[in-house]
Scaffold this active site. Structure first.
Site, mmCIF file in Angstrom:
data_model
loop_
_atom_site.group_PDB
_atom_site.id
_atom_site.type_symbol
_atom_site.label_atom_id
_atom_site.label_comp_id
_atom_site.label_asym_id
_atom_site.label_seq_id
_atom_site.Cartn_x
_atom_site.Cartn_y
_atom_site.Cartn_z
ATOM 1 N N GLU A 1 55.128 2.689 -39.096
ATOM 2 C CA GLU A 1 53.808 2.519 -38.371
ATOM 3 C C GLU A 1 53.375 2.959 -39.826
ATOM 4 O O GLU A 1 52.794 3.533 -39.703
ATOM 5 C CB GLU A 1 53.449 4.246 -36.938
ATOM 6 C CG GLU A 1 52.506 4.017 -36.855
ATOM 7 C CD GLU A 1 51.745 4.827 -35.553
ATOM 8 O OE1 GLU A 1 52.718 5.788 -36.119
ATOM 9 O OE2 GLU A 1 51.082 4.584 -34.810
ATOM 10 N N GLU B 1 50.465 6.890 -26.411
ATOM 11 C CA GLU B 1 49.756 7.671 -26.959
ATOM 12 C C GLU B 1 48.850 7.382 -26.925
ATOM 13 O O GLU B 1 47.908 6.873 -28.259
ATOM 14 C CB GLU B 1 50.259 7.508 -28.979
ATOM 15 C CG GLU B 1 50.474 8.314 -29.950
ATOM 16 C CD GLU B 1 50.814 8.282 -30.934
ATOM 17 O OE1 GLU B 1 51.494 8.358 -31.357
ATOM 18 O OE2 GLU B 1 49.895 6.838 -31.596
HETATM 19 C C1 LER Z 1 51.234 8.626 -34.669
HETATM 20 O O1 LER Z 1 51.892 7.772 -33.730
HETATM 21 C C2 LER Z 1 50.287 8.159 -35.216
HETATM 22 O O2 LER Z 1 49.029 6.969 -34.142
HETATM 23 C C3 LER Z 1 48.899 8.577 -36.263
HETATM 24 O O3 LER Z 1 47.885 8.302 -36.138
HETATM 25 C C4 LER Z 1 49.717 9.912 -36.377
HETATM 26 O O4 LER Z 1 48.527 10.128 -37.217
HETATM 27 MN MN MN Z 2 50.804 5.674 -33.104
#
Ligand code: LER
Ligand code: MN
Length: 270
Positions: A153, A247
């Site tokens: 990510e 999220e």
């Molecule tokens: C985790 O998926 C994320 O987006 C981060 O900002 C967490 O630290």
């Molecule tokens: Mn995230």
């Protein structure tokens, strides 16, 4: 495309962008009632949930496990894949492997977000990217035994200075020859870093393996000023058929955040 909602079991992460908190059975019940396909689990470590209980719970509610977060390695143990200390880097890799082993039997990939760390101090950007590339190769290889990828990510500039955009992520994976690792497009991070979010998604195209579905303010999708029409069109154009996972902050409360997100999912992405 499939829908998912985050569930955090990490006390130290309270205040963070997760919809449901602490009570896994209740979260599964609510996710199923709202029509979600899956949950995404943020756990303190591999022993926080009993795999047999998790399996029973998912089956009972007709849910899948979309992915497993690894950020607790950073939040609780202060581990990072780019720590200047080789021992710490080895511990970080070990922790992620145990999380891959937790999700693997469920077909749920682990996510590397904050565990990527940052460069600075005695560590150059080249060094950190080299360590990150080596770690992702090893972890991608580890995930392959479960026939799942590892998810990487890119984060916004306030959380990492390594890779912040989809195109930098694609270049990094391809140039370093990192196999079995896919990219996570978190719309909150992209809203800060991308010139154009739809272009960023198209740039990720064949490398895209997961989406964090959230609004500009990190509140649930539909609350902020994110323009979801071009985002939905881009995901459709590249044939994205994996998870869009909520999220987001549990705003104004977990139940309404989950309801708000699934309504936006049904409106734009279903
Ligand atoms: C985790 O998926 C994320 O987006 C981060 O900002 C967490 O630290
Ligand atoms: Mn995230």
């Amino acid at each position: 495309m499939k829908s998912a909602v985050t569930v955090s079991l990490v006390k130290e992460a309270e205040g963070g962008p997760f919809v449901f908190w602490h009570d896994l059975p209740a979260a599964c019940q609510k996710a199923a009632d709202l029509g979600y396909d899956a949950i995404e689990l943020f756990a303190p470590g591999p022993d926080a949930v009993d795999p047999a209980e998790l399996k029973a719970l998912l089956a009972q509610h007709g849910l899948n496990l979309a992915a497993v977060g690894t950020g607790a390695g950073m939040v609780i143990q202060k581990l990072s894949l780019t720590d200047p200390d080789a021992d710490k880097r080895a511990q970080a890799i070990h922790f992620v492997k145990t999380m891959i082993d937790l999700g693997g039997p469920f077909g749920a990939p682990a996510i590397i977000g904050s565990m990527q760390g940052k460069w600075g101090g005695d560590v150059t950007k080249e060094q950190a990217l080299g360590w990150l590339a080596d770690a992702l190769k090893e972890l991608g290889q580890h995930a392959s035994q479960y026939k799942i990828p590892l998810i990487y990510e890119p984060l916004n500039r306030y959380e990492t200075n390594l890779i912040c955009t989809m195109s930098d992520g694609v270049y990094f994976l391809e140039q370093a020859g990192i196999a079995n690792v896919v990219l996570l497009a978190d719309l909150f991070h992209m809203n800060i870093e991308e010139d154009d979010i739809a272009h960023g998604l198209k740039a990720a195209a064949k490398h895209l393996g997961h989406v964090h579905f959230v609004d500009s303010s990190r509140k649930p999708a539909g609350i902020g000023h994110m323009d979801y029409e071009p985002i939905a069109a881009a995901l459709k154009e590249i044939g994205y058929d994996k998870y869009a996972s909520a999220e987001a902050f549990p705003w104004p409360n977990p139940d309404d955040a989950a309801k708000q997100t699934i309504e936006s999912f049904n409106k734009y992405l279903k």
